[in-house]
Scaffold this active site. Sequence first.
Site, PDB file in Angstrom:
ATOM      1  N   SER A 181      37.960  42.043  32.609  1.00  0.00           N
ATOM      2  CA  SER A 181      38.343  41.518  31.290  1.00  0.00           C
ATOM      3  C   SER A 181      37.302  40.235  30.637  1.00  0.00           C
ATOM      4  O   SER A 181      37.032  40.368  29.751  1.00  0.00           O
ATOM      5  CB  SER A 181      39.570  41.302  31.466  1.00  0.00           C
ATOM      6  OG  SER A 181      40.038  39.486  32.121  1.00  0.00           O
ATOM      7  N   ASN A 241      28.544  30.988  37.871  1.00  0.00           N
ATOM      8  CA  ASN A 241      29.824  32.233  37.992  1.00  0.00           C
ATOM      9  C   ASN A 241      29.961  31.193  37.519  1.00  0.00           C
ATOM     10  O   ASN A 241      30.687  30.130  36.659  1.00  0.00           O
ATOM     11  CB  ASN A 241      29.803  31.836  39.457  1.00  0.00           C
ATOM     12  CG  ASN A 241      30.607  31.806  40.062  1.00  0.00           C
ATOM     13  OD1 ASN A 241      31.114  33.623  40.061  1.00  0.00           O
ATOM     14  ND2 ASN A 241      31.982  31.499  40.419  1.00  0.00           N
ATOM     15  N   MET A 289      33.266  39.523  43.465  1.00  0.00           N
ATOM     16  CA  MET A 289      34.064  38.096  44.649  1.00  0.00           C
ATOM     17  C   MET A 289      33.366  38.587  45.925  1.00  0.00           C
ATOM     18  O   MET A 289      34.112  39.025  46.548  1.00  0.00           O
ATOM     19  CB  MET A 289      35.179  39.237  44.785  1.00  0.00           C
ATOM     20  CG  MET A 289      36.728  39.382  43.158  1.00  0.00           C
ATOM     21  SD  MET A 289      36.978  37.825  42.646  1.00  0.00           S
ATOM     22  CE  MET A 289      37.659  36.307  43.813  1.00  0.00           C
ATOM     23  N   ARG A 290      31.465  38.708  45.359  1.00  0.00           N
ATOM     24  CA  ARG A 290      31.677  39.000  47.213  1.00  0.00           C
ATOM     25  C   ARG A 290      30.108  37.426  47.323  1.00  0.00           C
ATOM     26  O   ARG A 290      29.493  37.047  46.005  1.00  0.00           O
ATOM     27  CB  ARG A 290      30.261  40.084  46.966  1.00  0.00           C
ATOM     28  CG  ARG A 290      29.860  40.866  48.373  1.00  0.00           C
ATOM     29  CD  ARG A 290      29.859  41.837  47.993  1.00  0.00           C
ATOM     30  NE  ARG A 290      30.582  42.364  47.730  1.00  0.00           N
ATOM     31  CZ  ARG A 290      31.458  43.656  49.044  1.00  0.00           C
ATOM     32  NH1 ARG A 290      30.908  43.293  49.927  1.00  0.00           N
ATOM     33  NH2 ARG A 290      31.895  44.399  48.741  1.00  0.00           N
ATOM     34  N   ILE A 327      26.676  35.565  48.016  1.00  0.00           N
ATOM     35  CA  ILE A 327      25.468  35.735  47.248  1.00  0.00           C
ATOM     36  C   ILE A 327      24.771  35.330  48.144  1.00  0.00           C
ATOM     37  O   ILE A 327      24.411  33.467  47.440  1.00  0.00           O
ATOM     38  CB  ILE A 327      25.283  35.483  45.611  1.00  0.00           C
ATOM     39  CG1 ILE A 327      26.135  37.040  44.828  1.00  0.00           C
ATOM     40  CG2 ILE A 327      23.699  35.808  45.059  1.00  0.00           C
ATOM     41  CD1 ILE A 327      26.085  37.496  43.620  1.00  0.00           C
ATOM     42  N   HIS A 364      34.914  30.691  37.852  1.00  0.00           N
ATOM     43  CA  HIS A 364      35.663  30.913  39.021  1.00  0.00           C
ATOM     44  C   HIS A 364      37.216  29.792  37.625  1.00  0.00           C
ATOM     45  O   HIS A 364      37.361  29.007  37.094  1.00  0.00           O
ATOM     46  CB  HIS A 364      35.955  28.648  39.954  1.00  0.00           C
ATOM     47  CG  HIS A 364      36.299  28.916  40.582  1.00  0.00           C
ATOM     48  ND1 HIS A 364      36.119  29.713  41.912  1.00  0.00           N
ATOM     49  CD2 HIS A 364      36.899  28.138  40.199  1.00  0.00           C
ATOM     50  CE1 HIS A 364      36.694  29.615  42.983  1.00  0.00           C
ATOM     51  NE2 HIS A 364      37.989  28.721  42.248  1.00  0.00           N
TER      52      HIS A 364
HETATM   53  C1  GAR Z   1      38.223  35.897  36.516  1.00  0.00           C
HETATM   54  O1  GAR Z   1      40.149  34.888  36.613  1.00  0.00           O
HETATM   55  C2  GAR Z   1      37.256  34.356  37.114  1.00  0.00           C
HETATM   56  O2  GAR Z   1      37.253  33.411  37.265  1.00  0.00           O
HETATM   57  C3  GAR Z   1      37.611  35.316  39.220  1.00  0.00           C
HETATM   58  O3  GAR Z   1      37.867  36.228  38.954  1.00  0.00           O
HETATM   59  C4  GAR Z   1      38.558  36.698  37.936  1.00  0.00           C
HETATM   60  C5  GAR Z   1      37.866  38.131  37.111  1.00  0.00           C
HETATM   61  O4  GAR Z   1      38.683  38.623  36.491  1.00  0.00           O
HETATM   62  N1  GAR Z   1      36.189  35.089  40.166  1.00  0.00           N
HETATM   63  C6  GAR Z   1      36.466  34.689  40.966  1.00  0.00           C
HETATM   64  O5  GAR Z   1      38.040  33.733  41.320  1.00  0.00           O
HETATM   65  C7  GAR Z   1      35.014  34.127  41.395  1.00  0.00           C
HETATM   66  N2  GAR Z   1      35.136  33.491  42.584  1.00  0.00           N
HETATM   67  P1  GAR Z   1      38.025  40.108  35.691  1.00  0.00           P
HETATM   68  O6  GAR Z   1      37.471  41.129  36.900  1.00  0.00           O
HETATM   69  O7  GAR Z   1      39.286  40.049  34.805  1.00  0.00           O
HETATM   70  O8  GAR Z   1      37.182  39.069  34.734  1.00  0.00           O
END
Ligand code: GAR
Length: 193
Positions: free
Chosen positions: A12, A109, A92-93, A95, A111
């Site tokens: 998203s 990034n 989610m990995r 780096i 968060h």
């Molecule tokens: C988002 O909320 C992003 O901040 C988080 O994953 C979600 C991805 O949503 N990222 C983390 O937690 C990274 N540590 P999306 O695939 O709908 O963009």
Amino acid sequence: MRVALLGSGRGSNAEAVLRAQAEGRLGQAKVVGIYCDNPTAKMLELGPRFGVPAQFLDTGSFKTKFSPEREQAWAEALIAARVDLVVLAGFMRVIKAPLLEAFAGRMINLHPSLLPAFPGLDAIGQAWTAGVNESGCTVHWVNADIDGGAHLGQSRVGRESGDTLETFSQKIHAAEHALLPAVIAQLSQSLSR
Ligand code: GAR
């Protein structure tokens, strides 16, 4: 500024960035590729929808990091695409070198918390369980510390008395969808060639 969007799932935030680009709100930035570490990521469907190359790239057999050879292959793919800025949008990995070295100072990034509070996985759930009055989201430079690089922008989201974890999450995601494109547009003024 040539941008690569890296993600693992729903996409998203990648969609918000592509929408901003379509609406002329991404400054000098241009998304040149979508790269997923998950072959079934919904994010991959954004490629044909927005006319951007989207691909799954193998990361090896680990769950939360790359195998060294595969991390090298990702770095080479992004260098070959002449990427100026790597954007982790739900990637989610962890780096490390060589990918981090190849894009040192050129990787950001997103968060879903007000870092330094609640780094790591399930940041929204962590904040909710801790009973905070507010949380939000952060865009930061990526360095070797997990969720630890210098901040580029934050948005605050209050927790109202009627909120559930679901409504609180939705508000944080909406804040993310506004913050990430805005930070990319801003960076494009300073990082463009
Ligand atoms: C988002 O909320 C992003 O901040 C988080 O994953 C979600 C991805 O949503 N990222 C983390 O937690 C990274 N540590 P999306 O695939 O709908 O963009």
